[in-house]
Write a protein that holds these residues in place. Structure first.
Motif, PDB file in Angstrom:
ATOM      1  N   LYS A   1       0.820  -1.228   0.000  1.00 55.90           N
ATOM      2  CA  LYS A   1       0.000   0.000   0.000  1.00 55.90           C
ATOM      3  C   LYS A   1       0.852   1.276   0.000  1.00 55.90           C
ATOM      4  O   LYS A   1       0.408   2.319  -0.469  1.00 55.90           O
ATOM      5  CB  LYS A   1      -0.973   0.001   1.177  1.00 55.90           C
ATOM      6  CG  LYS A   1      -0.338   0.179   2.530  1.00 55.90           C
ATOM      7  CD  LYS A   1      -1.408   0.286   3.595  1.00 55.90           C
ATOM      8  CE  LYS A   1      -0.801   0.677   4.921  1.00 55.90           C
ATOM      9  NZ  LYS A   1      -1.816   0.839   5.953  1.00 55.90           N
ATOM     10  N   GLN A   2       2.083   1.163   0.519  1.00 53.22           N
ATOM     11  CA  GLN A   2       2.935   2.360   0.547  1.00 53.22           C
ATOM     12  C   GLN A   2       3.442   2.763  -0.833  1.00 53.22           C
ATOM     13  O   GLN A   2       4.054   3.825  -0.985  1.00 53.22           O
ATOM     14  CB  GLN A   2       4.118   2.124   1.492  1.00 53.22           C
ATOM     15  CG  GLN A   2       4.991   0.965   1.118  1.00 53.22           C
ATOM     16  CD  GLN A   2       6.097   0.751   2.121  1.00 53.22           C
ATOM     17  OE1 GLN A   2       6.799   1.683   2.486  1.00 53.22           O
ATOM     18  NE2 GLN A   2       6.250  -0.494   2.570  1.00 53.22           N
ATOM     19  N   TYR A   3       3.221   1.905  -1.823  1.00 48.28           N
ATOM     20  CA  TYR A   3       3.688   2.231  -3.180  1.00 48.28           C
ATOM     21  C   TYR A   3       2.556   2.593  -4.143  1.00 48.28           C
ATOM     22  O   TYR A   3       2.785   2.794  -5.323  1.00 48.28           O
ATOM     23  CB  TYR A   3       4.482   1.038  -3.744  1.00 48.28           C
ATOM     24  CG  TYR A   3       5.677   0.681  -2.907  1.00 48.28           C
ATOM     25  CD1 TYR A   3       6.725   1.587  -2.747  1.00 48.28           C
ATOM     26  CD2 TYR A   3       5.756  -0.548  -2.255  1.00 48.28           C
ATOM     27  CE1 TYR A   3       7.816   1.273  -1.951  1.00 48.28           C
ATOM     28  CE2 TYR A   3       6.843  -0.871  -1.466  1.00 48.28           C
ATOM     29  CZ  TYR A   3       7.868   0.053  -1.316  1.00 48.28           C
ATOM     30  OH  TYR A   3       8.943  -0.258  -0.529  1.00 48.28           O
ATOM     31  N   VAL A   4       1.331   2.675  -3.617  1.00 45.15           N
ATOM     32  CA  VAL A   4       0.196   3.047  -4.477  1.00 45.15           C
ATOM     33  C   VAL A   4       0.282   4.545  -4.799  1.00 45.15           C
ATOM     34  O   VAL A   4       0.481   5.374  -3.918  1.00 45.15           O
ATOM     35  CB  VAL A   4      -1.144   2.726  -3.773  1.00 45.15           C
ATOM     36  CG1 VAL A   4      -2.318   3.312  -4.564  1.00 45.15           C
ATOM     37  CG2 VAL A   4      -1.322   1.231  -3.622  1.00 45.15           C
TER      38      VAL A   4
ATOM     39  N   SER B   1     -13.262   8.160   2.007  1.00 45.92           N
ATOM     40  CA  SER B   1     -12.484   8.617   3.160  1.00 45.92           C
ATOM     41  C   SER B   1     -10.999   8.663   2.820  1.00 45.92           C
ATOM     42  O   SER B   1     -10.161   8.957   3.674  1.00 45.92           O
ATOM     43  CB  SER B   1     -12.736   7.688   4.351  1.00 45.92           C
ATOM     44  OG  SER B   1     -12.400   6.375   3.976  1.00 45.92           O
ATOM     45  N   VAL B   2     -10.686   8.369   1.555  1.00 46.75           N
ATOM     46  CA  VAL B   2      -9.281   8.375   1.119  1.00 46.75           C
ATOM     47  C   VAL B   2      -8.829   9.815   0.870  1.00 46.75           C
ATOM     48  O   VAL B   2      -9.528  10.566   0.177  1.00 46.75           O
ATOM     49  CB  VAL B   2      -9.114   7.547  -0.178  1.00 46.75           C
ATOM     50  CG1 VAL B   2      -7.665   7.553  -0.641  1.00 46.75           C
ATOM     51  CG2 VAL B   2      -9.596   6.127   0.036  1.00 46.75           C
TER      52      VAL B   2
ATOM     53  N   GLN C   1      -5.619  10.460  -7.156  1.00 41.62           N
ATOM     54  CA  GLN C   1      -4.198  10.447  -6.791  1.00 41.62           C
ATOM     55  C   GLN C   1      -4.051  10.555  -5.272  1.00 41.62           C
ATOM     56  O   GLN C   1      -4.622  11.463  -4.652  1.00 41.62           O
ATOM     57  CB  GLN C   1      -3.476  11.609  -7.480  1.00 41.62           C
ATOM     58  CG  GLN C   1      -1.987  11.565  -7.247  1.00 41.62           C
ATOM     59  CD  GLN C   1      -1.211  12.065  -8.455  1.00 41.62           C
ATOM     60  OE1 GLN C   1      -1.743  12.226  -9.542  1.00 41.62           O
ATOM     61  NE2 GLN C   1       0.066  12.296  -8.257  1.00 41.62           N
ATOM     62  N   ILE C   2      -3.292   9.639  -4.722  1.00 50.20           N
ATOM     63  CA  ILE C   2      -3.110   9.589  -3.269  1.00 50.20           C
ATOM     64  C   ILE C   2      -2.369  10.829  -2.786  1.00 50.20           C
ATOM     65  O   ILE C   2      -1.453  11.316  -3.450  1.00 50.20           O
ATOM     66  CB  ILE C   2      -2.325   8.305  -2.898  1.00 50.20           C
ATOM     67  CG1 ILE C   2      -3.122   7.071  -3.321  1.00 50.20           C
ATOM     68  CG2 ILE C   2      -1.989   8.249  -1.422  1.00 50.20           C
ATOM     69  CD1 ILE C   2      -4.530   7.020  -2.759  1.00 50.20           C
ATOM     70  N   LEU C   3      -2.784  11.360  -1.618  1.00 51.01           N
ATOM     71  CA  LEU C   3      -2.236  12.623  -1.109  1.00 51.01           C
ATOM     72  C   LEU C   3      -0.711  12.616  -1.085  1.00 51.01           C
ATOM     73  O   LEU C   3      -0.067  13.443  -1.715  1.00 51.01           O
ATOM     74  CB  LEU C   3      -2.790  12.896   0.293  1.00 51.01           C
ATOM     75  CG  LEU C   3      -2.375  14.209   0.928  1.00 51.01           C
ATOM     76  CD1 LEU C   3      -2.849  15.396   0.107  1.00 51.01           C
ATOM     77  CD2 LEU C   3      -2.896  14.315   2.351  1.00 51.01           C
ATOM     78  N   THR C   4      -0.120  11.694  -0.350  1.00 48.76           N
ATOM     79  CA  THR C   4       1.335  11.538  -0.367  1.00 48.76           C
ATOM     80  C   THR C   4       1.649  10.044  -0.369  1.00 48.76           C
ATOM     81  O   THR C   4       0.834   9.240   0.072  1.00 48.76           O
ATOM     82  CB  THR C   4       2.010  12.173   0.866  1.00 48.76           C
ATOM     83  OG1 THR C   4       1.301  11.738   2.024  1.00 48.76           O
ATOM     84  CG2 THR C   4       2.016  13.670   0.828  1.00 48.76           C
ATOM     85  N   THR C   5       2.810   9.730  -0.846  1.00 45.43           N
ATOM     86  CA  THR C   5       3.208   8.324  -0.923  1.00 45.43           C
ATOM     87  C   THR C   5       3.141   7.683   0.473  1.00 45.43           C
ATOM     88  O   THR C   5       3.629   8.258   1.444  1.00 45.43           O
ATOM     89  CB  THR C   5       4.653   8.225  -1.470  1.00 45.43           C
ATOM     90  OG1 THR C   5       4.687   8.953  -2.684  1.00 45.43           O
ATOM     91  CG2 THR C   5       5.047   6.788  -1.741  1.00 45.43           C
TER      92      THR C   5
ATOM     93  N   ALA D   1      -1.912   5.587   1.213  1.00 47.59           N
ATOM     94  CA  ALA D   1      -3.016   4.815   0.625  1.00 47.59           C
ATOM     95  C   ALA D   1      -3.479   3.739   1.604  1.00 47.59           C
ATOM     96  O   ALA D   1      -2.659   3.114   2.281  1.00 47.59           O
ATOM     97  CB  ALA D   1      -2.566   4.171  -0.677  1.00 47.59           C
ATOM     98  N   PRO D   2      -4.782   3.521   1.697  1.00 46.62           N
ATOM     99  CA  PRO D   2      -5.267   2.459   2.572  1.00 46.62           C
ATOM    100  C   PRO D   2      -5.158   1.095   1.879  1.00 46.62           C
ATOM    101  O   PRO D   2      -4.975   1.021   0.657  1.00 46.62           O
ATOM    102  CB  PRO D   2      -6.719   2.844   2.798  1.00 46.62           C
ATOM    103  CG  PRO D   2      -7.103   3.583   1.571  1.00 46.62           C
ATOM    104  CD  PRO D   2      -5.870   4.249   1.043  1.00 46.62           C
ATOM    105  N   GLU D   3      -5.330   0.053   2.658  1.00 47.17           N
ATOM    106  CA  GLU D   3      -5.267  -1.297   2.090  1.00 47.17           C
ATOM    107  C   GLU D   3      -6.526  -1.548   1.238  1.00 47.17           C
ATOM    108  O   GLU D   3      -6.498  -2.260   0.249  1.00 47.17           O
ATOM    109  CB  GLU D   3      -5.215  -2.279   3.265  1.00 47.17           C
ATOM    110  CG  GLU D   3      -4.877  -3.679   2.912  1.00 47.17           C
ATOM    111  CD  GLU D   3      -4.919  -4.547   4.168  1.00 47.17           C
ATOM    112  OE1 GLU D   3      -4.746  -3.998   5.274  1.00 47.17           O
ATOM    113  OE2 GLU D   3      -5.146  -5.750   4.037  1.00 47.17           O
TER     114      GLU D   3
END
Lengths: 100, 251
Positions: free
Chosen positions: B103-106, B130-131, B192-196, B199-201
């Motif tokens: 998830k840390q690489y999404v 909620s993302v 697009q995810i806020l910061t690397t 991202a949630p699972e």
């Protein structure tokens, strides 16, 4: 790879030319050197970029050039007609006036 | 004597308040029209003149159906588990990663191949999630020619307790004209995810395109300005003036 938006480029050139012609109509000096033309072009380009930043002028011109919107096309035709008349007047009066 | 003085005063007044010359008026008018019309259009808030009628369902642009993908961060190691399962149910789309560590690489959740008719006459795009998203999140239109048009401007919505409940995007007059007039092949939405690493699972998005009737003031103003400019151009010629035709008669 850099993708060039040719329509956007044409719209920016049109806005710059229009503003340059308007500025030219205020220049009373008859002989226009390359330096005058460069200065007028630079100031007109800056004014066009400011107009784009605050009004989205070039976006609407692009819509008109691509024919996406009839209203925007009318806007482009009107602007083009004004440019053409100003150029004609400048040539016909040997640089004396752009609008008469 | 008195008459002479009054004439002198009159000429002084005339000199003090001399009307600007025709070229000045004409060029100023053209400038105001060219800059003023788009400026006016950009200040129009369409939310005041639109009625939201219905929320459209998401429909696929072709037989392949609605498609999903995840863009992984370039820094993700080669052996990162990039598998996930996506479920698209009506207007809900969810992404579940197979491995928690990945998830840390999404980077981006993407939903695409949406039929453009879903977005015709759109007033607002409402997304419940909620993302936490990055301002680079966007709607992407793909034209028949293969060009991509990007539309940004997702605004976060919070509840009374300051918890994130979703995002909304209002479409400007320019964007609405672009959607209705361009030959759009399909539409995509990129979250697009806020910061690397944030991202949630399991990520879930409820996408609601709100359709409504909007009076196209933007197009009306720009079109009317175009007509006025044509009139200005005619008046700026040496042959036509505000008093009529100025063609010289031949002797």
């Amino acid at each position: 790879m850099i993708t060039i938006d040719y329509y956007g480029l044409a719209a920016a050139a049109m806005a710059t030319s229009f503003l340059a012609l308007l500025m030219l109509s205020y220049v009373r000096k008859r002989t226009l050197s390359v330096w005058h033309a460069l200065t007028i072009g630079a100031v007109a380009g800056f004014a066009a970029s400011l107009a784009q930043r605050y009004t989205g002028l070039i976006d609407w011109l692009t819509l008109g050039i691509t024919g996406v919107s009839t209203s925007a096309t009318l806007f482009v035709v009107g602007m083009g007609a004004m440019c053409a008349v100003m150029v004609y007047n400048i040539l016909a009066t040997r640089g004396k006036t752009a609008v008469r | 004597m008195g008459r002479i003085i009054s004439q002198k005063n009159k000429s002084k007044v005339i000199r003090a308040f001399r009307a600007p010359s025709a070229p000045v008026v004409m060029s100023l008018m053209a400038l105001i029209l060219i800059i003023g019309a788009p400026a006016l259009v950009s200040t129009i808030d369409d939310s005041h003149n639109q009625d939201i009628l219905v929320t459209n369902d998401l429909v696929a642009a072709d037989d392949t159906g609605l498609l999903d993908s995840i863009y992984w961060n370039p820094s993700a190691p080669v052996d990162t588990d990039r598998t996930y399962s996506a479920l698209i149910d009506g207007n809900n789309v969810s992404y579940a990663l197979s491995s928690v560590s990945s998830k840390q690489y999404v980077g981006v959740y993407r939903l695409y191949n949406i039929d453009p008719s879903v977005f015709s006459s759109i007033s607002k795009l409402n997304i419940n999630t909620s993302v936490e998203l990055n301002p680079a999140s966007r709607v992407e239109l793909t034209t028949d020619a293969g060009a991509t048009i990007k539309m940004y401007g997702f605004t976060a919505i919070y509840d009374a307790n300051n918890n994130l409940v979703g995002y909304e995007k209002d479409f400007s007059s320019y964007e609405k004209t672009l959607i209705s007039g361009s030959n759009i092949k399909s539409v995509g939405i990129l979250f697009q995810i806020l910061t690397t690493g944030t991202a949630p699972e399991y990520a879930e998005f409820e996408i609601n395109p709100e359709i409504g009737i909007t009076i196209p003031y933007g197009e009306i103003i720009v079109g009317a300005t175009g007509v006025l400019l044509i009139v200005c151009a005619i008046l700026a010629t040496p042959w036509v003036g505000t008093t009529g035709l100025t063609i010289k008669r031949r002797k």
